[in-house]
Design an enzyme around this catalytic site. Structure first.
Site, PDB file in Angstrom:
ATOM      1  N   CYS A 101      -5.262  33.548  -9.991  1.00 33.57           N
ATOM      2  CA  CYS A 101      -4.950  32.381 -10.850  1.00 33.57           C
ATOM      3  C   CYS A 101      -5.998  31.479 -10.480  1.00 33.57           C
ATOM      4  O   CYS A 101      -6.674  31.214 -11.783  1.00 33.57           O
ATOM      5  CB  CYS A 101      -3.640  31.700 -10.258  1.00 33.57           C
ATOM      6  N   CYS A 198       4.321  31.590  -7.180  1.00 35.22           N
ATOM      7  CA  CYS A 198       4.927  30.630  -8.112  1.00 35.22           C
ATOM      8  C   CYS A 198       5.875  31.476  -9.057  1.00 35.22           C
ATOM      9  O   CYS A 198       6.700  30.849  -9.442  1.00 35.22           O
ATOM     10  CB  CYS A 198       4.080  29.702  -8.598  1.00 35.22           C
TER      11      CYS A 198
END
Ligand code: ATP
Length: 363
Positions: A101, A198
């Protein structure tokens, strides 16, 4: 400087943005909407899909007194981070999605857009420090050893070092950050920390992988090929794992067995004694090197970290070939349970020198 503050809706990034304002920067806040299925968002969840997070980020920006935008990067997130996560498990590796990410979303997509819009730097709430060194900015561990996130930031590459602001680098601990949030009147001071992954807010990684990869029964074998049991997908196993093997009986000598390797080509999980997990040679690929003044050839105070929050392991020697994108190390003391797909981050003391993805290990 004109600074774009990445606001997740959590306490760290809100305090970081406020600190950037206090430091005199001209700050604009942005929240990245990362879920492609916002209709599945649950109130109270703290995954990357939570609508609450965008609202919290907006409120923090309002209190800090900075302009605020939401950027929809769900497609980029899905096509890079989530796709890579599934593909890596399928290839028998153990990926770190936070690293990807940072690489694909925060320090590529977000940073590129920020630059195009005339911002000088991106500000995040990561616990790591940018230090002015003799040869330019250096990435160091954060002051709080427990929260240090330098491991997942090394992937940003040398150019981004000049274009990132990390105001929480010298934060002594999370309690201090929460008290700062309270002092600044930011409503998020008691918000819980975010999840490890997440996009899997319920924490059920096996369920997530089953949904994406299905089930594929195969054998659990010893290094000699003796079949001990069956599994429902080698991607459910990680090197070093001991629990949940489902093979009942221990080894003939009564000692526990550990996952040594997963073999996608034969759909096998190989298990064996703990000493077979010890390795002292590692080769990492897709290398990035942040230190222009230090090639890692001097082994003094040289360490590698092999997983998030892992203990640094001293290095006896390091060789890198940046054209081929590889970093190879011989460890000064052996390491156990090192999984392919994790990042190997090279440190000299607290300074990050470089990073690569673990591709091969040896004894
Ligand atoms: N959805 C998002 N939008 C904007 N920035 C984000 C987002 N997710 C993460 N970030 C940025 O990346 C940093 C590190 O993200 P991480 O997921 O580790 O959050 P964290 O350490 O729990 O911080 P926070 O308390 O701010 O959520 C955040 O502090 C923030 O600056």
């Amino acid at each position: 400087m004109r600074v774009l503050a990445a606001l997740s809706g959590g306490v760290d990034s809100a305090v970081a943005a406020a600190k950037a304002v206090e430091a005199g920067h001209d700050v604009v806040g942005v929240h990245m909407a990362l879920s492609s299925q916002p209709q599945e968002c649950r109130i109270g969840s703290r995954g990357c899909c939570s609508i609450e997070d965008a609202g919290d980020a907006a409120r923090a920006a309002e209190i800090i007194g900075i302009p605020f935008y939401v950027w929809d990067l769900a497609q980029e997130f899905e096509q890079t981070v989530i796709t890579d996560f599934v593909a890596q498990y399928k290839a028998g590796r153990t990926p770190n999605p936070c690293v990807r990410c940072n690489e694909f979303v925060k320090f590529r997509e977000l940073a590129t857009r920020a630059r195009a819009l005339g911002f000088d730097a991106v500000c995040t709430g990561h616990y790591a420090a940018i230090v002015d060194g003799e040869a330019g900015p250096e990435l160091h561990r954060g002051a709080d050893n427990l929260k240090d996130q330098s491991y997942v930031l090394a992937v940003m590459g040398p150019e981004e070092l000049h274009r990132v602001v990390l105001p929480l680098g010298d934060a002594p601990n999370k309690a201090w950050v929460r008290s700062e949030a309270e002092r600044l009147g930011l409503g998020v001071s008691n918000k819980p920390d975010s999840y490890d992954i997440c996009f899997i807010p319920d924490g059920d990684t096996q369920g997530f992988l089953r949904a994406h990869l299905g089930a594929s029964e195969g054998e659990i074998v010893t290094p000699d090929g003796e079949v001990l049991g069956r599994h429902e997908g080698y991607w459910n196993y990680t090197v070093g794992q001991r629990k949940g093997l489902g093979i009942g009986a221990p080894a003939p000598d009564g000692r526990p067995r550990y996952v040594l390797e997963t073999r996608p080509e034969t759909n096998q999980v190989v298990v064996g004694a703990s000493e077979l997990l010890s390795i002292s040679r590692i080769t990492a690929t897709d290398a990035v090197w942040l230190a222009s003044d230090d090639d890692g050839s001097d082994a003094t105070d040289l360490f590698v970290q092999l997983r998030a929050h892992g203990t640094p392991v001293p290095v006896a020697s390091l060789a890198r070939d940046l054209d081929a994108g590889t970093i190879s190390v011989v460890l000064a003391s052996s390491a156990r349970g090192v999984a392919r797909g994790q990042s190997m981050v090279v440190y000299r003391g607290t300074r990050v020198l470089g990073e690569g993805t673990i591709d091969a290990t040896g004894r």
